[in-house]
Design an enzyme around this catalytic site. Structure first.
Site, short mmCIF file in Angstrom:
data_model
loop_
_atom_site.label_atom_id
_atom_site.label_comp_id
_atom_site.label_asym_id
_atom_site.label_seq_id
_atom_site.Cartn_x
_atom_site.Cartn_y
_atom_site.Cartn_z
CE LYS A 51 -3.95 -2.19 2.22
NZ LYS A 51 -4.61 -2.61 3.46
CD GLN A 95 -3.75 -4.24 6.59
OE1 GLN A 95 -3.76 -3.22 5.91
NE2 GLN A 95 -4.17 -5.39 6.12
CG ASP A 118 -9.99 0.40 5.07
OD1 ASP A 118 -9.70 -0.16 4.00
OD2 ASP A 118 -9.32 0.29 6.11
#
Ligand code: GUN
Length: 285
Positions: A51, A95, A118
């Site tokens: 990422k 995460q 997200d």
């Protein structure tokens, strides 16, 4: 026919690189993403590294915050409060999964919805459900729709999309996205009766259950488009292997298009994360 997620992600990144350039030139904004990783789960470390690397490749700023496995919930909340107030940070990603002593729901609820790239915050899922503008939409579901369109063209209206899986991260949001594309949507799950015959009715079949190679050729209508969200590590012939929720070799023979694992949905998830960060910077930067 393989639906090439790697190529689709590369194509999207070319577009995003141009958007970043014009955001910088026209508004003086460089989109910034901060990824927070708690603990040292090896799979999460690989995801986070990718990422961060790809964020920088499209010209954005990327920071990584690593916290020990025994970090307290309070400490993580304090880190998020700082990031929420940092105007150079347009996107925050924590995460998952988090260590067991930390309440994931509380963490997600603490991220400012405007920075929740997200798309997991209730404000964003509510906006998505209501079809409101400004929703940050979860990345993997966006990737699924882009890949389906890459194979079928932009007009998906009237197609029957069967989604196997009802998670908040994939199954539910991807169902809403296909509904917005005017598909007829069925959500199937572990209690669905006669799952294979339900799946056989799909024009678009999305597998997001986390069961290695569960979907077989006789679950698939000839010519259907199969999107495999699963990432399962298995051991075969003494070797570690990554497989999806779809038995690729078996299903390839009947599907009209199928995403491989790896190289299908996975690369699209990260590309859509970059897209969401740019979106956040554009709207709220
Ligand atoms: N862990 C596995 N997939 C994801 C994702 O899409 N977002 C976050 N935050 N964590 C993950």
């Amino acid at each position: 026919m393989n639906i090439d997620g790697k190529q689709a992600a590369a194509d999207l990144r070319v577009k995003l690189t141009k958007e970043v350039e014009s955001l910088k030139a026209e508004r003086g904004i460089t989109p910034g993403l901060t990824v927070v990783l708690v603990g040292d789960d090896p799979a999460s470390q690989v995801y986070v590294r990718n990422k961060v690397k790809q964020t920088r490749e499209v010209g954005m700023i990327s920071d990584e915050i690593r916290l020990d496995e025994d970090t307290t919930e309070e400490a993580l909340l304090a880190t998020l409060a700082k990031l929420n107030n940092d105007e150079n940070v347009h996107g925050i990603l924590v995460q998952l999964p988090l260590p067991k002593h930390i309440n994931e729901e509380k963490i997600i609820a603490t991220i400012k919805p405007e920075k929740d790239v997200d798309g997991f915050h209730a404000m964003n899922s509510g906006r998505l459900l209501n079809g409101e503008k400004g929703a940050l939409v979860p990345c993997t579901p966006q990737g699924c729709v882009i890949l389906a369109k890459r194979h079928l063209g932009d007009d998906l209206s009237g197609k029957h999309a069967v989604i196997i899986g009802r998670s908040n991260i994939v199954g539910k949001p991807v169902s809403i996205l296909f509904l917005q594309e005017n598909c007829t949507v069925t959500i199937a799950h572990s209690r669905t009766q006669n799952l294979p015959s339900m799946c056989r009715q799909a024009d678009i079949l999305v597998a997001a259950v986390g069961r290695p190679e569960m979907v077989k050729a006789d679950w698939v209508k000839p010519g259907a488009t199969v999107i495999d969200v699963g990432i399962n590590r298995i051991e075969r012939d003494g070797k570690n292997k990554l497989v999806g929720d779809v038995d690729f070799d078996d299903v390839s023979a009947v599907a009209g298009g199928i995403t491989p694992v790896p190289g299908g949905v996975g690369p699209m998830t990260i590309a859509c994360l970059l897209k969401n960060t740019i979106e956040a910077a554009k709207i709220y930067g």
